[in-house]
Design a protein around this motif. Structure first.
Motif, PDB file in Angstrom:
ATOM      1  N   ASN A 119      30.012  53.500  44.588  1.00  0.00           N
ATOM      2  CA  ASN A 119      30.679  53.883  45.824  1.00  0.00           C
ATOM      3  C   ASN A 119      32.172  54.090  45.549  1.00  0.00           C
ATOM      4  OD1 ASN A 119      31.577  54.318  48.392  1.00  0.00           O
ATOM      5  ND2 ASN A 119      30.606  52.522  49.267  1.00  0.00           N
ATOM      6  N   PRO A 120      32.544  55.247  44.988  1.00  0.00           N
ATOM      7  CA  PRO A 120      33.929  55.477  44.587  1.00  0.00           C
ATOM      8  C   PRO A 120      34.936  55.507  45.737  1.00  0.00           C
ATOM      9  CG  PRO A 120      32.544  57.395  44.095  1.00  0.00           C
ATOM     10  CD  PRO A 120      31.654  56.332  44.647  1.00  0.00           C
ATOM     11  N   SER A 121      34.477  55.584  46.988  1.00  0.00           N
ATOM     12  CA  SER A 121      35.416  55.608  48.108  1.00  0.00           C
ATOM     13  C   SER A 121      35.915  54.197  48.467  1.00  0.00           C
ATOM     14  CB  SER A 121      34.771  56.247  49.341  1.00  0.00           C
ATOM     15  OG  SER A 121      33.702  55.452  49.797  1.00  0.00           O
ATOM     16  N   ILE A 122      35.279  53.167  47.945  1.00  0.00           N
ATOM     17  CA  ILE A 122      35.693  51.788  48.219  1.00  0.00           C
ATOM     18  C   ILE A 122      36.974  51.478  47.454  1.00  0.00           C
ATOM     19  CG2 ILE A 122      35.061  49.360  47.853  1.00  0.00           C
ATOM     20  CD1 ILE A 122      33.590  50.660  50.166  1.00  0.00           C
ATOM     21  N   LEU A 123      37.904  50.843  48.138  1.00  0.00           N
ATOM     22  CA  LEU A 123      39.177  50.434  47.549  1.00  0.00           C
ATOM     23  C   LEU A 123      39.037  49.002  47.041  1.00  0.00           C
ATOM     24  CD1 LEU A 123      42.215  51.208  47.196  1.00  0.00           C
ATOM     25  CD2 LEU A 123      42.575  50.097  49.400  1.00  0.00           C
ATOM     26  N   ILE A 124      39.271  48.801  45.753  1.00  0.00           N
ATOM     27  CA  ILE A 124      39.176  47.477  45.151  1.00  0.00           C
ATOM     28  C   ILE A 124      40.537  47.103  44.596  1.00  0.00           C
ATOM     29  CG2 ILE A 124      38.157  46.110  43.285  1.00  0.00           C
ATOM     30  CD1 ILE A 124      35.641  47.862  43.578  1.00  0.00           C
ATOM     31  N   ARG A 125      40.977  45.899  44.923  1.00  0.00           N
ATOM     32  CA  ARG A 125      42.229  45.366  44.394  1.00  0.00           C
ATOM     33  C   ARG A 125      41.957  43.959  43.884  1.00  0.00           C
ATOM     34  NH1 ARG A 125      43.189  49.936  44.542  1.00  0.00           N
ATOM     35  NH2 ARG A 125      44.969  50.984  45.486  1.00  0.00           N
ATOM     36  N   GLU A 126      42.560  43.636  42.748  1.00  0.00           N
ATOM     37  CA  GLU A 126      42.413  42.314  42.186  1.00  0.00           C
ATOM     38  C   GLU A 126      43.682  41.910  41.459  1.00  0.00           C
ATOM     39  OE1 GLU A 126      38.954  42.239  39.577  1.00  0.00           O
ATOM     40  OE2 GLU A 126      39.120  44.388  39.338  1.00  0.00           O
ATOM     41  N   THR A 127      43.888  40.616  41.370  1.00  0.00           N
ATOM     42  CA  THR A 127      45.075  40.089  40.707  1.00  0.00           C
ATOM     43  C   THR A 127      44.752  38.734  40.104  1.00  0.00           C
ATOM     44  OG1 THR A 127      47.463  39.773  40.947  1.00  0.00           O
ATOM     45  CG2 THR A 127      46.074  38.891  42.716  1.00  0.00           C
ATOM     46  N   LEU A 128      45.609  38.281  39.220  1.00  0.00           N
ATOM     47  CA  LEU A 128      45.518  36.948  38.629  1.00  0.00           C
ATOM     48  C   LEU A 128      46.763  36.163  39.000  1.00  0.00           C
ATOM     49  CD1 LEU A 128      44.251  37.517  34.964  1.00  0.00           C
ATOM     50  CD2 LEU A 128      42.985  36.516  36.864  1.00  0.00           C
ATOM     51  N   LEU A 129      46.574  34.915  39.360  1.00  0.00           N
ATOM     52  CA  LEU A 129      47.691  34.010  39.627  1.00  0.00           C
ATOM     53  C   LEU A 129      47.550  32.807  38.715  1.00  0.00           C
ATOM     54  CD1 LEU A 129      47.658  33.842  43.528  1.00  0.00           C
ATOM     55  CD2 LEU A 129      49.180  35.206  42.099  1.00  0.00           C
ATOM     56  N   GLU A 130      48.642  32.410  38.081  1.00  0.00           N
ATOM     57  CA  GLU A 130      48.617  31.178  37.303  1.00  0.00           C
ATOM     58  C   GLU A 130      48.909  30.031  38.256  1.00  0.00           C
ATOM     59  OE1 GLU A 130      50.703  29.062  33.480  1.00  0.00           O
ATOM     60  OE2 GLU A 130      50.631  31.249  33.571  1.00  0.00           O
ATOM     61  N   LEU A 131      48.060  29.015  38.225  1.00  0.00           N
ATOM     62  CA  LEU A 131      48.208  27.862  39.100  1.00  0.00           C
ATOM     63  C   LEU A 131      49.063  26.792  38.421  1.00  0.00           C
ATOM     64  CD1 LEU A 131      44.522  27.673  40.368  1.00  0.00           C
ATOM     65  CD2 LEU A 131      46.481  28.800  41.442  1.00  0.00           C
ATOM     66  N   PRO A 132      49.688  25.917  39.197  1.00  0.00           N
ATOM     67  CA  PRO A 132      50.562  24.891  38.621  1.00  0.00           C
ATOM     68  C   PRO A 132      49.877  23.998  37.582  1.00  0.00           C
ATOM     69  CG  PRO A 132      50.859  24.982  40.999  1.00  0.00           C
ATOM     70  CD  PRO A 132      49.700  25.888  40.661  1.00  0.00           C
ATOM     71  N   ASP A 133      48.558  23.811  37.695  1.00  0.00           N
ATOM     72  CA  ASP A 133      47.852  22.943  36.736  1.00  0.00           C
ATOM     73  C   ASP A 133      47.388  23.685  35.481  1.00  0.00           C
ATOM     74  OD1 ASP A 133      45.698  24.431  37.641  1.00  0.00           O
ATOM     75  OD2 ASP A 133      44.638  22.740  38.547  1.00  0.00           O
ATOM     76  N   GLY A 134      47.799  24.972  35.324  1.00  0.00           N
ATOM     77  CA  GLY A 134      47.450  25.738  34.134  1.00  0.00           C
ATOM     78  C   GLY A 134      46.207  26.596  34.281  1.00  0.00           C
ATOM     79  N   ARG A 135      45.425  26.388  35.337  1.00  0.00           N
ATOM     80  CA  ARG A 135      44.264  27.243  35.555  1.00  0.00           C
ATOM     81  C   ARG A 135      44.723  28.580  36.121  1.00  0.00           C
ATOM     82  NH1 ARG A 135      40.530  24.192  39.500  1.00  0.00           N
ATOM     83  NH2 ARG A 135      42.561  23.943  40.502  1.00  0.00           N
ATOM     84  N   VAL A 136      43.810  29.538  36.176  1.00  0.00           N
ATOM     85  CA  VAL A 136      44.119  30.842  36.761  1.00  0.00           C
ATOM     86  C   VAL A 136      43.185  31.104  37.941  1.00  0.00           C
ATOM     87  CG1 VAL A 136      45.065  31.878  34.660  1.00  0.00           C
ATOM     88  CG2 VAL A 136      42.636  32.070  35.129  1.00  0.00           C
ATOM     89  N   HIS A 156      41.626  34.267  40.078  1.00  0.00           N
ATOM     90  CA  HIS A 156      41.356  35.705  40.150  1.00  0.00           C
ATOM     91  C   HIS A 156      41.006  35.999  41.598  1.00  0.00           C
ATOM     92  CE1 HIS A 156      38.245  39.105  39.466  1.00  0.00           C
ATOM     93  NE2 HIS A 156      39.443  39.634  39.638  1.00  0.00           N
ATOM     94  N   ILE A 157      41.813  36.821  42.264  1.00  0.00           N
ATOM     95  CA  ILE A 157      41.589  37.176  43.658  1.00  0.00           C
ATOM     96  C   ILE A 157      41.075  38.607  43.693  1.00  0.00           C
ATOM     97  CG2 ILE A 157      42.644  37.428  45.937  1.00  0.00           C
ATOM     98  CD1 ILE A 157      44.767  35.388  44.884  1.00  0.00           C
ATOM     99  N   PHE A 158      39.986  38.809  44.408  1.00  0.00           N
ATOM    100  CA  PHE A 158      39.267  40.076  44.420  1.00  0.00           C
ATOM    101  C   PHE A 158      39.072  40.529  45.858  1.00  0.00           C
ATOM    102  CE2 PHE A 158      35.421  42.615  44.494  1.00  0.00           C
ATOM    103  CZ  PHE A 158      35.539  43.409  43.373  1.00  0.00           C
TER     104      PHE A 158
END
Length: 128
Positions: free
Chosen positions: A100-117, A119-121
């Motif tokens: 479905n190429p008309s769907i808009l997808i955005r994602e990012t990575l955030l580093e958390l204070p405890d060192g984990r990451v 991924h927001i989708f």
């Protein structure tokens, strides 16, 4: 973005495991709790997958995966908008859905204070 839909990225875990994982998902604001609830799954590698579900129609709003690493690897050519998330500047990246190429997808990575990451989708049909 208004109508956000996430794509389930993992298989559902057992009910007891999912119930425990719901409590581990990030806190929603009191305003967000009026319209959203979490469905969480924890996996043996320590990864936590949380889906924000709309209470009124049970549709997906967005997803967050938290772990020591992420399978999502941002690529410079896929850069889209810059923005802020919870007061932190973030770079959003374009994704695509071949079915479905008309769907808009955005994602990012955030580093958390405890060192984990985290991924927001986000998956939506509108730039708004």
């Amino acid at each position: 973005m208004t109508r956000l839909l996430c794509v389930p990225a993992v298989l559902a875990a057992g009910a007891a495991q999912a119930q425990d994982a719901n409590a581990d998902c990030p806190a929603l604001t009191s305003e967000a709790q009026q319209t959203l609830t979490w469905v969480g799954n924890r996996f043996p590698n320590g990864m936590l997958f949380c889906r924000a579900i709309r209470i009124d129609d049970a549709s997906d709003a967005f997803a967050v995966t938290i772990g020591s690493s992420s399978p999502f690897k941002p690529r410079r050519p896929d850069r889209a908008e810059e923005g802020t998330f919870n007061g932190t500047e973030v770079q959003w990246y374009r994704g695509e859905d071949a079915a479905n190429p008309s769907i808009l997808i955005r994602e990012t990575l955030l580093e958390l204070p405890d060192g984990r990451v985290a991924h927001i989708f986000i998956r939506t049909d509108s730039q708004d």
